[in-house]
Design an enzyme around this catalytic site. Sequence first.
Site, PDB file in Angstrom:
ATOM      1  N   HIS A   1      -0.441  -6.113 -13.696  1.00 12.77           N
ATOM      2  CA  HIS A   1      -1.306  -6.995 -12.913  1.00 12.77           C
ATOM      3  C   HIS A   1      -1.627  -6.407 -11.543  1.00 12.77           C
ATOM      4  O   HIS A   1      -2.041  -7.133 -10.645  1.00 12.77           O
ATOM      5  CB  HIS A   1      -0.635  -8.362 -12.738  1.00 12.77           C
ATOM      6  CG  HIS A   1      -0.466  -9.101 -14.036  1.00 12.77           C
ATOM      7  ND1 HIS A   1       0.676  -9.783 -14.379  1.00 12.77           N
ATOM      8  CD2 HIS A   1      -1.299  -9.247 -15.088  1.00 12.77           C
ATOM      9  CE1 HIS A   1       0.533 -10.336 -15.586  1.00 12.77           C
ATOM     10  NE2 HIS A   1      -0.661 -10.020 -16.030  1.00 12.77           N
ATOM     11  N   HIS A   2      -1.419  -5.100 -11.391  1.00 15.47           N
ATOM     12  CA  HIS A   2      -1.671  -4.540 -10.054  1.00 15.47           C
ATOM     13  C   HIS A   2      -3.147  -4.643  -9.681  1.00 15.47           C
ATOM     14  O   HIS A   2      -3.503  -4.616  -8.503  1.00 15.47           O
ATOM     15  CB  HIS A   2      -1.194  -3.082  -9.967  1.00 15.47           C
ATOM     16  CG  HIS A   2      -2.060  -2.101 -10.680  1.00 15.47           C
ATOM     17  ND1 HIS A   2      -2.123  -2.050 -12.059  1.00 15.47           N
ATOM     18  CD2 HIS A   2      -2.926  -1.172 -10.227  1.00 15.47           C
ATOM     19  CE1 HIS A   2      -3.001  -1.101 -12.398  1.00 15.47           C
ATOM     20  NE2 HIS A   2      -3.489  -0.554 -11.317  1.00 15.47           N
ATOM     21  N   ARG A   3      -3.993  -4.736 -10.697  1.00 13.19           N
ATOM     22  CA  ARG A   3      -5.417  -5.023 -10.481  1.00 13.19           C
ATOM     23  C   ARG A   3      -5.815  -6.077 -11.501  1.00 13.19           C
ATOM     24  O   ARG A   3      -5.343  -6.041 -12.646  1.00 13.19           O
ATOM     25  CB  ARG A   3      -6.270  -3.781 -10.723  1.00 13.19           C
ATOM     26  CG  ARG A   3      -6.031  -2.690  -9.703  1.00 13.19           C
ATOM     27  CD  ARG A   3      -7.286  -2.443  -8.902  1.00 13.19           C
ATOM     28  NE  ARG A   3      -6.987  -1.536  -7.816  1.00 13.19           N
ATOM     29  CZ  ARG A   3      -7.860  -0.684  -7.307  1.00 13.19           C
ATOM     30  NH1 ARG A   3      -9.070  -0.606  -7.819  1.00 13.19           N
ATOM     31  NH2 ARG A   3      -7.539   0.084  -6.306  1.00 13.19           N
TER      32      ARG A   3
ATOM     33  N   LYS B   1      -7.373  -5.630 -18.825  1.00 13.68           N
ATOM     34  CA  LYS B   1      -8.463  -5.248 -19.732  1.00 13.68           C
ATOM     35  C   LYS B   1      -7.921  -4.456 -20.905  1.00 13.68           C
ATOM     36  O   LYS B   1      -7.052  -3.599 -20.738  1.00 13.68           O
ATOM     37  CB  LYS B   1      -9.439  -4.369 -18.927  1.00 13.68           C
ATOM     38  CG  LYS B   1     -10.694  -3.993 -19.643  1.00 13.68           C
ATOM     39  CD  LYS B   1     -11.792  -5.008 -19.428  1.00 13.68           C
ATOM     40  CE  LYS B   1     -12.971  -4.809 -20.354  1.00 13.68           C
ATOM     41  NZ  LYS B   1     -12.687  -5.239 -21.742  1.00 13.68           N
TER      42      LYS B   1
ATOM     43  N   LYS C   1      -5.085   4.522 -18.359  1.00 18.08           N
ATOM     44  CA  LYS C   1      -6.473   4.922 -18.647  1.00 18.08           C
ATOM     45  C   LYS C   1      -7.419   4.395 -17.563  1.00 18.08           C
ATOM     46  O   LYS C   1      -8.226   5.140 -17.021  1.00 18.08           O
ATOM     47  CB  LYS C   1      -6.848   4.311 -20.014  1.00 18.08           C
ATOM     48  CG  LYS C   1      -8.121   4.815 -20.600  1.00 18.08           C
ATOM     49  CD  LYS C   1      -8.447   4.075 -21.908  1.00 18.08           C
ATOM     50  CE  LYS C   1      -7.376   4.205 -22.972  1.00 18.08           C
ATOM     51  NZ  LYS C   1      -7.796   3.637 -24.276  1.00 18.08           N
TER      52      LYS C   1
ATOM     53  N   ASP D   1     -10.785   5.404 -12.611  1.00 21.36           N
ATOM     54  CA  ASP D   1     -11.187   4.503 -11.520  1.00 21.36           C
ATOM     55  C   ASP D   1     -11.947   3.276 -11.998  1.00 21.36           C
ATOM     56  O   ASP D   1     -12.999   2.920 -11.453  1.00 21.36           O
ATOM     57  CB  ASP D   1     -12.032   5.263 -10.477  1.00 21.36           C
ATOM     58  CG  ASP D   1     -11.182   6.219  -9.663  1.00 21.36           C
ATOM     59  OD1 ASP D   1     -10.014   5.875  -9.401  1.00 21.36           O
ATOM     60  OD2 ASP D   1     -11.673   7.312  -9.322  1.00 21.36           O
TER      61      ASP D   1
ATOM     62  N   LYS E   1      -3.710  -5.425 -24.033  1.00 22.68           N
ATOM     63  CA  LYS E   1      -4.137  -5.180 -25.421  1.00 22.68           C
ATOM     64  C   LYS E   1      -3.787  -6.398 -26.253  1.00 22.68           C
ATOM     65  O   LYS E   1      -2.820  -7.102 -25.959  1.00 22.68           O
ATOM     66  CB  LYS E   1      -3.397  -3.956 -25.990  1.00 22.68           C
ATOM     67  CG  LYS E   1      -4.123  -3.296 -27.136  1.00 22.68           C
ATOM     68  CD  LYS E   1      -5.330  -2.509 -26.638  1.00 22.68           C
ATOM     69  CE  LYS E   1      -5.801  -1.441 -27.546  1.00 22.68           C
ATOM     70  NZ  LYS E   1      -6.582  -0.423 -26.833  1.00 22.68           N
TER      71      LYS E   1
ATOM     72  N   SER F   1     -17.312  -0.700 -20.719  1.00 19.25           N
ATOM     73  CA  SER F   1     -16.926  -2.115 -20.651  1.00 19.25           C
ATOM     74  C   SER F   1     -16.980  -2.601 -19.204  1.00 19.25           C
ATOM     75  O   SER F   1     -17.406  -3.723 -18.914  1.00 19.25           O
ATOM     76  CB  SER F   1     -15.497  -2.312 -21.170  1.00 19.25           C
ATOM     77  OG  SER F   1     -15.486  -2.469 -22.559  1.00 19.25           O
TER      78      SER F   1
HETATM   79  N1  GLU Z   1     -10.213  -0.570 -27.164  1.00 17.03           N
HETATM   80  C1  GLU Z   1     -10.772   0.390 -26.265  1.00 17.03           C
HETATM   81  C2  GLU Z   1      -9.673   1.273 -25.680  1.00 17.03           C
HETATM   82  O1  GLU Z   1      -8.644   1.434 -26.288  1.00 17.03           O
HETATM   83  C3  GLU Z   1     -11.678  -0.244 -25.215  1.00 17.03           C
HETATM   84  C4  GLU Z   1     -11.048  -1.225 -24.302  1.00 17.03           C
HETATM   85  C5  GLU Z   1     -12.010  -1.975 -23.399  1.00 17.03           C
HETATM   86  O2  GLU Z   1     -13.185  -1.689 -23.407  1.00 17.03           O
HETATM   87  O3  GLU Z   1     -11.533  -2.857 -22.677  1.00 17.03           O
HETATM   88  O4  GLU Z   1      -9.830   1.905 -24.682  1.00 17.03           O
END
Ligand code: GLU
Length: 473
Positions: A65-67, A71, A95, A100, A107, A364
């Site tokens: 949760h640092h940002r 996602k 990632k 950035d 996930k 995304s």
């Molecule tokens: N599932 C993709 C990944 O592993 C995309 C994740 C996303 O767009 O939030 O990077």
Amino acid sequence: MAKTAEVSFLDSVSRNFDKAAPHTGLPEGLLQQIKACNSVYQMRFPVKVGKEYEVIEAYRVQHSHHRLPTKGGIRYSQKVNQEEVMALASLMTYKCALVDVPFGGAKGGVKISPRAYTPAQLQAITRRYTTELIRKNFIGPGIDVPAPDYGTGSREMAWILDTYQTFKGGEIDAAGCVTGKPVNQNGIQGRTEATGRGVYYALKEIVSYKEDMDKLGLSTGMEGKTIAIQGLGNVGYYAGIICQEEGGSKIVSVAEYEGAIYSKDGIDIKKLLKFRKKTGSIIGFPGTKDLKQRKKVLEVKCDILIPAALENQIRMDNAHKVKAKIVAEAANGPVTAGAQEVLTKKGVMVIPDMYINAGGVTVSYFEWLKNLSHMRFGRMEKRFDQDKYSNLVSLVERMTGHTIGIKERNMLTKGADEIDLVRSGLEETMITAYGQIRETWKRKKKIEDMRTAAFVCALNKISSDYLALGIFP
Ligand code: GLU
């Protein structure tokens, strides 16, 4: 032989983290905070399938949760389990930091085989899963934003958005609660191809360094490079097509669910997919040889191997058979920590997942920004740029007394469409991130592989968020 034993996916990520940690000079407490999964939500819910009710097992893990928001994609697979989702969520944190993209990692996973259900049943499962996330405050444009992953696509994302809007009527930024949506459902141009295109931009950049290519015994440039691809899903398919069409590379081997094929003269990916749609298999595609076992794709002689399916594919028991000079981890976690050591000793360059497949989350991020701004990219400036360049060309024509052809004029005066901006933003992101990884790798002589260098870059970026808050000394 590598000195280490094979471990689980989660332990593999943990071992890779531990390998990088000493190179960061960060305090132990901070490293432990970054490494830990912050929230793990395990759920079971009933869905009516035919006449019966089935209890579905599912997860959402928010690693950091640092940002915010957090996602990451949602995976539909029979192999989903808590540890796997935790490993995938943590990879998302690193990632995002690396490229950035200002999100924490997350996930989701639903333990089902999508092939076993009708679209209506999949819709019911997706809507119920979304409802569970809403109930526990695990979804929202500023909280946690899912996306496609293995076994899901834009269709599922549209169902998620629709369910979210049903419960959160009137929320102005609701469209930003999920990305990877269909373009006409608040999605963005270029998201579907994004991960594959990102793989291509990254490879193009990596093979442009003569010094690095000399070490591998390869020439620079993508032109004529031989490539083997494991998995023709969204990622492998676009990576293959784009390397072939824009890079001039030759796809010599492909593997899918039903097997693997090889052709030294190259396989046309578009035609192969059409053939598969018609016959139900890649086996028998004209001009190719059946490799009999699908895993054989990992062992063919080629310049670049792109595992674009699932984790744990190149392991300690087959790593020594890899003949590629470069392994590009388009999937998440295809090379185990033990296999990485074997490949490093063999002099194979492994391009880590957290960098090479970051194109998906990068676009995304663009989609999410588009949703928050409620406007497509390019709408404000396209016409303005077009007029400006057109005036400029006319001025040069008047001053020189020469006129240019209509085709050239159109090329020179074109204003950017959304797809142009998305691709250019993606290319810029992949090039900048590689510059940082390579610089770290070259500067710190003790760093053995590119994965460790990528981890070091990511950890330094994440730590600066905590350090800025004064949480750690
Ligand atoms: N599932 C993709 C990944 O592993 C995309 C994740 C996303 O767009 O939030 O990077």
